[in-house]
Design a protein around this motif. Structure first.
Motif, PDB file in Angstrom:
ATOM      1  N   MET A   1       7.552  -4.950 -13.927  1.00 17.58           N
ATOM      2  CA  MET A   1       6.250  -4.415 -14.327  1.00 17.58           C
ATOM      3  C   MET A   1       5.527  -4.064 -13.031  1.00 17.58           C
ATOM      4  SD  MET A   1       3.434  -5.863 -16.966  1.00 17.58           S
ATOM      5  CE  MET A   1       2.543  -6.968 -15.905  1.00 17.58           C
ATOM      6  N   TYR A   2       5.120  -2.816 -12.926  1.00 18.37           N
ATOM      7  CA  TYR A   2       4.470  -2.306 -11.705  1.00 18.37           C
ATOM      8  C   TYR A   2       3.038  -1.959 -12.060  1.00 18.37           C
ATOM      9  CZ  TYR A   2       3.302   1.653  -8.519  1.00 18.37           C
ATOM     10  OH  TYR A   2       2.698   2.532  -7.655  1.00 18.37           O
ATOM     11  N   LEU A   3       2.100  -2.527 -11.347  1.00 20.75           N
ATOM     12  CA  LEU A   3       0.691  -2.189 -11.579  1.00 20.75           C
ATOM     13  C   LEU A   3       0.108  -1.614 -10.296  1.00 20.75           C
ATOM     14  CD1 LEU A   3      -0.604  -5.362 -13.480  1.00 20.75           C
ATOM     15  CD2 LEU A   3       0.318  -3.266 -14.439  1.00 20.75           C
TER      16      LEU A   3
ATOM     17  N   THR B   1       1.506  13.243  -3.931  1.00 22.70           N
ATOM     18  CA  THR B   1       2.973  13.367  -3.912  1.00 22.70           C
ATOM     19  C   THR B   1       3.519  12.108  -4.576  1.00 22.70           C
ATOM     20  OG1 THR B   1       3.240  12.099  -1.866  1.00 22.70           O
ATOM     21  CG2 THR B   1       2.797  14.464  -1.639  1.00 22.70           C
ATOM     22  N   GLY B   2       4.840  11.964  -4.561  1.00 19.73           N
ATOM     23  CA  GLY B   2       5.425  10.714  -5.054  1.00 19.73           C
ATOM     24  C   GLY B   2       5.119   9.551  -4.120  1.00 19.73           C
ATOM     25  N   GLY B   3       4.592   9.822  -2.917  1.00 21.33           N
ATOM     26  CA  GLY B   3       4.321   8.770  -1.923  1.00 21.33           C
ATOM     27  C   GLY B   3       4.985   9.153  -0.605  1.00 21.33           C
TER      28      GLY B   3
ATOM     29  N   PHE C   1      -4.934   1.670 -12.211  1.00 18.45           N
ATOM     30  CA  PHE C   1      -4.830   3.113 -12.447  1.00 18.45           C
ATOM     31  C   PHE C   1      -3.455   3.556 -12.909  1.00 18.45           C
ATOM     32  CE2 PHE C   1      -2.795   4.757  -8.623  1.00 18.45           C
ATOM     33  CZ  PHE C   1      -3.149   3.849  -7.623  1.00 18.45           C
ATOM     34  N   GLU C   2      -2.494   2.659 -12.913  1.00 20.15           N
ATOM     35  CA  GLU C   2      -1.168   3.076 -13.375  1.00 20.15           C
ATOM     36  C   GLU C   2      -0.319   1.855 -13.709  1.00 20.15           C
ATOM     37  OE1 GLU C   2       0.566   5.682 -10.489  1.00 20.15           O
ATOM     38  OE2 GLU C   2       2.458   5.797 -11.576  1.00 20.15           O
ATOM     39  N   ILE C   3       0.469   1.975 -14.763  1.00 14.90           N
ATOM     40  CA  ILE C   3       1.442   0.924 -15.099  1.00 14.90           C
ATOM     41  C   ILE C   3       2.818   1.585 -15.197  1.00 14.90           C
ATOM     42  CG2 ILE C   3       2.077  -0.878 -16.761  1.00 14.90           C
ATOM     43  CD1 ILE C   3      -0.754  -0.855 -17.837  1.00 14.90           C
ATOM     44  N   ASN C   4       3.808   0.969 -14.583  1.00 16.42           N
ATOM     45  CA  ASN C   4       5.177   1.482 -14.701  1.00 16.42           C
ATOM     46  C   ASN C   4       6.128   0.338 -15.034  1.00 16.42           C
ATOM     47  OD1 ASN C   4       4.856   4.309 -13.951  1.00 16.42           O
ATOM     48  ND2 ASN C   4       4.301   3.535 -11.943  1.00 16.42           N
ATOM     49  N   SER C   5       7.299   0.700 -15.547  1.00 18.69           N
ATOM     50  CA  SER C   5       8.280  -0.343 -15.866  1.00 18.69           C
ATOM     51  C   SER C   5       9.453  -0.261 -14.891  1.00 18.69           C
ATOM     52  CB  SER C   5       8.761  -0.166 -17.303  1.00 18.69           C
ATOM     53  OG  SER C   5       9.255   1.140 -17.482  1.00 18.69           O
ATOM     54  N   ARG C   6       9.147   0.072 -13.659  1.00 16.88           N
ATOM     55  CA  ARG C   6      10.169   0.209 -12.609  1.00 16.88           C
ATOM     56  C   ARG C   6       9.528  -0.128 -11.280  1.00 16.88           C
ATOM     57  NH1 ARG C   6       7.631   3.859  -9.949  1.00 16.88           N
ATOM     58  NH2 ARG C   6       6.686   5.651 -10.960  1.00 16.88           N
ATOM     59  N   LEU C   7      10.357  -0.311 -10.256  1.00 16.86           N
ATOM     60  CA  LEU C   7       9.806  -0.497  -8.910  1.00 16.86           C
ATOM     61  C   LEU C   7       9.205   0.821  -8.435  1.00 16.86           C
ATOM     62  CD1 LEU C   7      12.706  -2.560  -7.279  1.00 16.86           C
ATOM     63  CD2 LEU C   7      10.391  -3.383  -7.722  1.00 16.86           C
ATOM     64  N   GLY C   8       8.211   0.736  -7.587  1.00 13.21           N
ATOM     65  CA  GLY C   8       7.628   1.944  -7.014  1.00 13.21           C
ATOM     66  C   GLY C   8       8.530   2.508  -5.921  1.00 13.21           C
ATOM     67  N   MET C   9       8.347   3.779  -5.650  1.00 19.40           N
ATOM     68  CA  MET C   9       9.036   4.412  -4.521  1.00 19.40           C
ATOM     69  C   MET C   9       7.941   5.116  -3.726  1.00 19.40           C
ATOM     70  SD  MET C   9      12.524   6.599  -4.433  1.00 19.40           S
ATOM     71  CE  MET C   9      12.167   8.161  -5.164  1.00 19.40           C
ATOM     72  N   PRO C  10       7.544   4.636  -2.565  1.00 18.33           N
ATOM     73  CA  PRO C  10       8.291   3.788  -1.625  1.00 18.33           C
ATOM     74  C   PRO C  10       7.928   2.299  -1.643  1.00 18.33           C
ATOM     75  CG  PRO C  10       6.496   4.918  -0.472  1.00 18.33           C
ATOM     76  CD  PRO C  10       6.372   5.266  -1.920  1.00 18.33           C
ATOM     77  N   GLU C  11       7.267   1.777  -2.661  1.00 17.78           N
ATOM     78  CA  GLU C  11       6.907   0.361  -2.614  1.00 17.78           C
ATOM     79  C   GLU C  11       8.141  -0.547  -2.584  1.00 17.78           C
ATOM     80  OE1 GLU C  11       5.452   2.674  -4.469  1.00 17.78           O
ATOM     81  OE2 GLU C  11       3.424   2.150  -5.066  1.00 17.78           O
ATOM     82  N   ALA C  12       9.199  -0.140  -3.301  1.00 21.05           N
ATOM     83  CA  ALA C  12      10.417  -0.970  -3.325  1.00 21.05           C
ATOM     84  C   ALA C  12      10.961  -1.187  -1.917  1.00 21.05           C
ATOM     85  CB  ALA C  12      11.489  -0.296  -4.179  1.00 21.05           C
TER      86      ALA C  12
ATOM     87  N   ARG D   1       0.850  -1.190   0.000  1.00 22.40           N
ATOM     88  CA  ARG D   1       0.000   0.000   0.000  1.00 22.40           C
ATOM     89  C   ARG D   1       0.889   1.244   0.000  1.00 22.40           C
ATOM     90  NH1 ARG D   1      -5.401   1.427   0.783  1.00 22.40           N
ATOM     91  NH2 ARG D   1      -5.504   3.674   1.050  1.00 22.40           N
ATOM     92  N   ASP D   2       0.618   2.154  -0.911  1.00 21.65           N
ATOM     93  CA  ASP D   2       1.342   3.425  -0.985  1.00 21.65           C
ATOM     94  C   ASP D   2       0.442   4.538  -0.464  1.00 21.65           C
ATOM     95  OD1 ASP D   2       2.990   5.538  -1.779  1.00 21.65           O
ATOM     96  OD2 ASP D   2       2.317   5.488  -3.856  1.00 21.65           O
ATOM     97  N   TYR D   3       0.992   5.510   0.232  1.00 23.62           N
ATOM     98  CA  TYR D   3       0.225   6.682   0.701  1.00 23.62           C
ATOM     99  C   TYR D   3       0.612   7.877  -0.156  1.00 23.62           C
ATOM    100  CZ  TYR D   3      -1.282   4.286   4.959  1.00 23.62           C
ATOM    101  OH  TYR D   3      -1.863   3.416   5.853  1.00 23.62           O
ATOM    102  N   LYS D   4      -0.236   8.181  -1.135  1.00 27.19           N
ATOM    103  CA  LYS D   4       0.149   9.210  -2.110  1.00 27.19           C
ATOM    104  C   LYS D   4      -0.079  10.628  -1.614  1.00 27.19           C
ATOM    105  CE  LYS D   4       0.256   6.934  -6.435  1.00 27.19           C
ATOM    106  NZ  LYS D   4      -0.067   5.580  -5.953  1.00 27.19           N
ATOM    107  N   ARG D   5      -1.116  10.811  -0.802  1.00 29.61           N
ATOM    108  CA  ARG D   5      -1.491  12.180  -0.449  1.00 29.61           C
ATOM    109  C   ARG D   5      -0.524  12.740   0.599  1.00 29.61           C
ATOM    110  NH1 ARG D   5      -6.844  12.545  -1.956  1.00 29.61           N
ATOM    111  NH2 ARG D   5      -6.727  14.727  -1.389  1.00 29.61           N
TER     112      ARG D   5
HETATM  113  N1  GLY Z   1       4.689   5.269  -5.352  1.00 29.18           N
HETATM  114  C1  GLY Z   1       4.188   5.418  -6.650  1.00 29.18           C
HETATM  115  C2  GLY Z   1       5.154   5.192  -7.715  1.00 29.18           C
HETATM  116  O1  GLY Z   1       6.291   4.826  -7.479  1.00 29.18           O
HETATM  117  O2  GLY Z   1       4.800   5.375  -8.872  1.00 29.18           O
END
Ligand code: GLY
Length: 452
Positions: free
Chosen positions: A281-283, A236-238, A295-306, A222-226
């Protein structure tokens, strides 16, 4: 001796460097950083500052050390979107990140269109507003108003290009009137804008490791974006994140995880399989009343999910990387531990205050907590630099403290202990992974599932 090129700038890359440092192979790290991140400077065999992480600068650094480097791995999206893999691999150094062609975060419109083809049920209703399609601004506005009528104003407005979550405006959060939506829309337009149905639900991120042919999910995070407590303020970025001891989060069901994994596999199949997909692959999902929405796809680890998964990776990350290069990725193993990551950020972050003058940051007390918690605490500097032994904050998220324990609440205690021990003119959210916040998520999901 194994040599690894690591490209990044933040706490995410510190968690990757930390995972490499736990490998019995003790690889030499060649780190290309946006600034002198104190963690990276201390851990690297060679460290280079490349302020914009531009591909040319990274290639120069890689070229200098290519005879010592076995592979490279990339944290942030910009170098990936700009084709860092394509260029560095010309030197004969295999890279762990997708090629430019597969950097899906380059366009949110492309993500929506891709989902429409392979998993329409995971797509919210959406419309892409591209100025090429309209004869005038007035015509685009007319179409927008019709679309807002249809969705009863309950929309999310997103720029097509990556804005680190910050260009996104959401009904009820960032605007409460149609005029505000239109104003937000035209702060982006004539660049392409996506206006999609706002989905009510709880969010989680699922990060997959892939060799381009096999796709292996990590536990959900779980990421806290706000920016502020109680999920108030701008995106924010998280500001922090948590993971439970198992693979799902307290508000999720096992079916949610199975569905999320199946969605990931369908997207992957639609795109490949292809060696070009190698990497992450980040979903990001919203658990909604009628199932999951991406709601989002990325080709990297999330920050702060990593930072919630890398510290509990049990496998030798060097071997995992070689497996990714050799098309051999199988199951990955994570300690059955909960993790909580909390950021401390400058007073100006999230628009909280207007000035940030005293930028000195002292991590000494936070780092000393290692004597109390051992490996159950990790302090990962982010937008911070070290000069002549003195550490100072830059403009973005400053430092992340990760707690690791048997339960989320015990991990949270450690994370908060760590973040409170960081000295400087900085602040943090106080409700990351709090029992109250998690209870609210559980109740919200119960309510939504009842509605279905
Ligand atoms: N924490 C959201 C992201 O890395 O895109």
């Amino acid at each position: 001796m194994v040599g690894v090129l690591l490209i990044g700038y933040g706490a995410r890359e510190c968690s990757i460097a930390d995972a490499f440092s736990r490998s019995p192979q003790k690889p030499d790290l060649y780190i290309a950083d946006r600034q002198k991140n104190p963690f990276n400077v201390a851990i690297a065999k060679e460290h280079a500052v490349i302020p914009n992480l531009d591909v040319g600068g990274i290639v120069e650094f890689a070229k200098k050390h290519k005879d010592q480097i076995d592979f490279g791995i990339v944290g942030p999206e910009n170098p990936i979107i700009n084709g860092v893999r394509d260029e560095v691999e010309k030197l004969g150094v295999p890279m762990i990140c997708p090629t430019r062609e597969f950097a899906l975060e380059g366009s949110k419109a492309r993500q929506r269109l891709l989902l429409e083809e392979c998993c329409p049920e995971a797509n919210p209703r959406f419309k892409i507003f591209d100025s090429k399609d309209y004869a005038s601004t007035e015509e685009a506005k007319k179409e927008l108003v019709l679309w807002l009528e249809e969705l009863d104003n309950k929309v999310a407005v997103k720029p097509d290009k990556p804005a680190l979550g910050k260009g996104v405006g959401v009904w009820g959060d960032h605007f409460n009137t149609r005029e505000q939506i239109i104003e937000h829309f035209f702060s982006i337009y004539p660049s392409p804008v996506i206006v999609e149905e706002k989905i009510d639900g709880e969010e989680f991120s699922l990060q997959f490791f892939t060799d381009g042919f096999n796709l292996v999910p990590a536990p959900a995070v779980r990421d806290y974006k706000r920016a502020f407590d109680n999920d108030a303020g701008p995106n924010t970025g998280g500001m922090g994140s948590y993971k439970d001891a198992g693979n799902i989060l307290p508000f999720m069901t096992n079916k949610d995880l199975d569905d999320a994994t199946a969605t990931g596999k369908r997207i992957f199949k639609k795109l490949g399989p292809s060696d070009g997909l190698r990497g992450i692959m980040y979903l990001a999902f919203t658990c909604a009343e009628d199932g999951l929405k991406v709601f989002e796809i990325n080709s990297r680890l999330g920050m702060p999910e990593a930072q919630c998964i890398m510290p509990v990776l049990k496998d030798d990350f060097v071997e995992v990387c070689f497996d990714m290069i050799n098309g051999n990725v199988k199951n990955m193993h994570f300690d059955k531990k909960a993790t909580v990551a909390t950021y401390k950020v400058p007073p100006t972050y999230g628009g909280k205050e207007r000035v940030f003058e005293n930028r000195a940051v002292d991590l000494t007390k936070a780092l000393e907590l290692k004597s109390k918690y051992g490996d159950d605490i990790r302090i990962y500097p982010c937008s911070m630099e070290v000069t002549n032994g003195k550490t100072r904050a830059m403009n973005s998220r400053t430092v992340c403290a990760v707690g690791i324990a048997d339960s989320i609440q015990a991990a949270r205690e450690i994370s908060l202990d760590g973040i409170n021990a960081v000295k400087g003119d900085l602040w943090n959210r106080t409700d990351i992974a709090s029992a109250g916040h998690i209870k609210k998520s559980i109740e919200n999901m119960k309510r939504l599932r009842r509605m279905c």
